[in-house]
Design a protein around this motif. Structure first.
Motif, PDB file in Angstrom:
ATOM      1  N   LEU A 169       0.987  -1.242   0.409  1.00  0.00           N
ATOM      2  CA  LEU A 169       0.029  -0.061   0.010  1.00  0.00           C
ATOM      3  C   LEU A 169       0.288   1.432   0.102  1.00  0.00           C
ATOM      4  O   LEU A 169       0.819   1.985  -0.617  1.00  0.00           O
ATOM      5  CB  LEU A 169      -0.984  -0.214   0.754  1.00  0.00           C
ATOM      6  CG  LEU A 169      -2.345  -0.875   1.746  1.00  0.00           C
ATOM      7  CD1 LEU A 169      -2.868  -0.607   2.139  1.00  0.00           C
ATOM      8  CD2 LEU A 169      -3.192  -0.575   0.098  1.00  0.00           C
ATOM      9  N   PHE A 170       2.019   1.332   0.974  1.00  0.00           N
ATOM     10  CA  PHE A 170       2.948   2.489   0.935  1.00  0.00           C
ATOM     11  C   PHE A 170       4.428   2.597   0.351  1.00  0.00           C
ATOM     12  O   PHE A 170       5.174   3.703   0.504  1.00  0.00           O
ATOM     13  CB  PHE A 170       2.662   2.487   2.335  1.00  0.00           C
ATOM     14  CG  PHE A 170       1.044   2.915   3.244  1.00  0.00           C
ATOM     15  CD1 PHE A 170       0.673   3.900   2.468  1.00  0.00           C
ATOM     16  CD2 PHE A 170       0.879   2.909   4.229  1.00  0.00           C
ATOM     17  CE1 PHE A 170      -0.615   3.786   2.552  1.00  0.00           C
ATOM     18  CE2 PHE A 170      -0.780   2.865   4.455  1.00  0.00           C
ATOM     19  CZ  PHE A 170      -1.210   3.913   4.298  1.00  0.00           C
ATOM     20  N   ALA A 171       5.104   1.576  -0.915  1.00  0.00           N
ATOM     21  CA  ALA A 171       5.752   1.028  -0.927  1.00  0.00           C
ATOM     22  C   ALA A 171       6.550   2.445  -1.735  1.00  0.00           C
ATOM     23  O   ALA A 171       7.533   3.692  -1.480  1.00  0.00           O
ATOM     24  CB  ALA A 171       6.257   0.437  -1.340  1.00  0.00           C
ATOM     25  N   ALA A 172       5.199   2.938  -2.565  1.00  0.00           N
ATOM     26  CA  ALA A 172       5.093   3.896  -2.870  1.00  0.00           C
ATOM     27  C   ALA A 172       4.618   5.741  -3.400  1.00  0.00           C
ATOM     28  O   ALA A 172       5.231   6.240  -3.478  1.00  0.00           O
ATOM     29  CB  ALA A 172       4.481   3.803  -4.548  1.00  0.00           C
ATOM     30  N   HIS A 173       4.862   5.325  -1.829  1.00  0.00           N
ATOM     31  CA  HIS A 173       3.989   7.090  -1.265  1.00  0.00           C
ATOM     32  C   HIS A 173       4.774   8.338  -1.483  1.00  0.00           C
ATOM     33  O   HIS A 173       4.812   9.524  -1.866  1.00  0.00           O
ATOM     34  CB  HIS A 173       4.454   6.613   0.752  1.00  0.00           C
ATOM     35  CG  HIS A 173       5.344   7.252   1.232  1.00  0.00           C
ATOM     36  ND1 HIS A 173       5.751   8.099   1.714  1.00  0.00           N
ATOM     37  CD2 HIS A 173       6.052   6.091   1.168  1.00  0.00           C
ATOM     38  CE1 HIS A 173       7.133   7.956   2.446  1.00  0.00           C
ATOM     39  NE2 HIS A 173       7.149   6.523   2.645  1.00  0.00           N
ATOM     40  N   TRP A 196       7.715   1.356  10.554  1.00  0.00           N
ATOM     41  CA  TRP A 196       7.226   0.114   9.791  1.00  0.00           C
ATOM     42  C   TRP A 196       7.339   0.159   8.095  1.00  0.00           C
ATOM     43  O   TRP A 196       8.158  -0.689   7.543  1.00  0.00           O
ATOM     44  CB  TRP A 196       5.799  -0.162  10.200  1.00  0.00           C
ATOM     45  CG  TRP A 196       5.619  -1.333  10.259  1.00  0.00           C
ATOM     46  CD1 TRP A 196       5.425  -2.713   9.588  1.00  0.00           C
ATOM     47  CD2 TRP A 196       3.898  -1.959  10.520  1.00  0.00           C
ATOM     48  NE1 TRP A 196       5.056  -4.061   9.570  1.00  0.00           N
ATOM     49  CE2 TRP A 196       4.072  -3.893   9.535  1.00  0.00           C
ATOM     50  CE3 TRP A 196       2.667  -1.716  11.118  1.00  0.00           C
ATOM     51  CZ2 TRP A 196       2.362  -4.829   9.880  1.00  0.00           C
ATOM     52  CZ3 TRP A 196       1.300  -1.872  10.887  1.00  0.00           C
ATOM     53  CH2 TRP A 196       1.928  -3.504  10.199  1.00  0.00           C
ATOM     54  N   VAL A 197       6.668   1.507   7.860  1.00  0.00           N
ATOM     55  CA  VAL A 197       6.700   1.003   6.490  1.00  0.00           C
ATOM     56  C   VAL A 197       8.017   1.165   6.294  1.00  0.00           C
ATOM     57  O   VAL A 197       9.046   0.171   4.838  1.00  0.00           O
ATOM     58  CB  VAL A 197       5.953   2.147   5.832  1.00  0.00           C
ATOM     59  CG1 VAL A 197       6.550   1.918   4.131  1.00  0.00           C
ATOM     60  CG2 VAL A 197       4.542   2.182   5.907  1.00  0.00           C
ATOM     61  N   ASN A 198       9.310   1.490   6.582  1.00  0.00           N
ATOM     62  CA  ASN A 198      10.306   2.408   6.002  1.00  0.00           C
ATOM     63  C   ASN A 198      11.598   0.875   6.793  1.00  0.00           C
ATOM     64  O   ASN A 198      12.192   0.675   5.317  1.00  0.00           O
ATOM     65  CB  ASN A 198      10.485   3.188   7.128  1.00  0.00           C
ATOM     66  CG  ASN A 198      12.521   4.055   5.987  1.00  0.00           C
ATOM     67  OD1 ASN A 198      12.360   4.723   5.184  1.00  0.00           O
ATOM     68  ND2 ASN A 198      13.340   4.123   7.346  1.00  0.00           N
ATOM     69  N   ALA A 199      11.203   0.196   7.467  1.00  0.00           N
ATOM     70  CA  ALA A 199      12.068  -1.079   7.428  1.00  0.00           C
ATOM     71  C   ALA A 199      11.735  -2.162   6.531  1.00  0.00           C
ATOM     72  O   ALA A 199      12.586  -2.626   6.204  1.00  0.00           O
ATOM     73  CB  ALA A 199      11.100  -1.699   8.896  1.00  0.00           C
ATOM     74  N   LEU A 200      10.715  -1.972   6.277  1.00  0.00           N
ATOM     75  CA  LEU A 200      10.221  -3.244   5.030  1.00  0.00           C
ATOM     76  C   LEU A 200      11.050  -2.947   3.544  1.00  0.00           C
ATOM     77  O   LEU A 200      10.747  -3.719   3.323  1.00  0.00           O
ATOM     78  CB  LEU A 200       8.638  -3.507   5.390  1.00  0.00           C
ATOM     79  CG  LEU A 200       7.888  -3.482   5.784  1.00  0.00           C
ATOM     80  CD1 LEU A 200       6.413  -3.196   5.852  1.00  0.00           C
ATOM     81  CD2 LEU A 200       8.184  -5.248   6.199  1.00  0.00           C
TER      82      LEU A 200
END
Length: 224
Positions: A169-173, A196-200
């Motif tokens: 959902l948010f990798a392309a933020h 969380w998103v940054n680490a993933l």
């Protein structure tokens, strides 16, 4: 019995968050598969035959049997290849139920709000973004036991369905924010989700599959 993984095919589209979910699950579990890129303006006959109800990606074909809907596919992969790690759902029944609950939230609540941000303008766009941020705030408040507190604890070997959904959902933020001129994932408003998103995104198995920033920006400009 462990599933035969010699005949696995995924029909997807490079920018589809739902296709990416399945792609990440297969890569994380080390399951070999054939990937078929679909042109959604000119869908293949195979796509239509294997998903006659929705005619959408992703379509997952295993030994000639097809499945649609990303959540259904993710659970199938986890059950069909139980000895392949990571396990995408917890073993404990209560924890499993809670993950399923939030998996549905990430499938049916957040994407429509995020989509509205791109297909609205002016005041309507601001309202859509506020709606999205309110749902993200709700996540941080209510998912507190499921959100990793330490980025160093997030490893490819320990990822599950919620991790996969969040990063797709948010990798392309950052590309989205460049196009919109507005913050989607705000470190100040939603520090837990941001971390969380940054680490993933920085895990090699995820990072290597995220489309290039410039490609995403060009596509978003075309679609918005």
């Amino acid at each position: 019995m462990e599933a035969n993984n010699n005949n696995v095919r995924l029909h997807g589209m490079w920018a589809s968050v739902y296709s990416k979910r399945v792609e990440y699950a297969l890569k994380l579990k080390g399951i070999p598969y054939e990937y078929v890129e679909e042109d959604l303006m000119n869908k293949s006959q195979a796509l239509v035959e294997h998903n006659p109800i929705h005619k959408k990606v992703p379509v997952f074909v295993h030994n000639g049997k097809s499945l649609a809907e990303s959540l259904v596919i993710l659970e199938y992969i986890d059950e069909a290849w139980p000895t392949h790690t990571p396990r995408l759902l917890p073993e404990d029944p209560y924890e499993r139920a809670m993950v399923r609950f939030w998996a549905n939230f990430l499938t049916y609540q957040l994407p429509p709000s995020a989509k509205k941000v791109f297909f609205c303008s002016g005041e309507a766009q601001d309202e859509a973004l506020q709606e999205l941020h309110e749902k993200m705030t709700l996540m941080e408040d209510e998912m507190i036991d499921l959100i990793p507190k330490d980025e160093s604890s997030i490893t490819a070997e320990g990822l599950g369905i919620l991790d996969i959904q969040l990063v797709t959902l948010f990798a392309a933020h950052e590309a989205q924010e460049e196009v919109l001129g507005k913050k989607i994932v705000d470190q100040e408003k939603h520090p837990l989700i941001y971390s969380w998103v940054n680490a993933l995104k920085n895990l090699p198995v995820i990072k290597d599959s995220i489309p290039p920033h410039d490609t995403l920006v060009a596509a978003l400009k075309q679609w918005s």
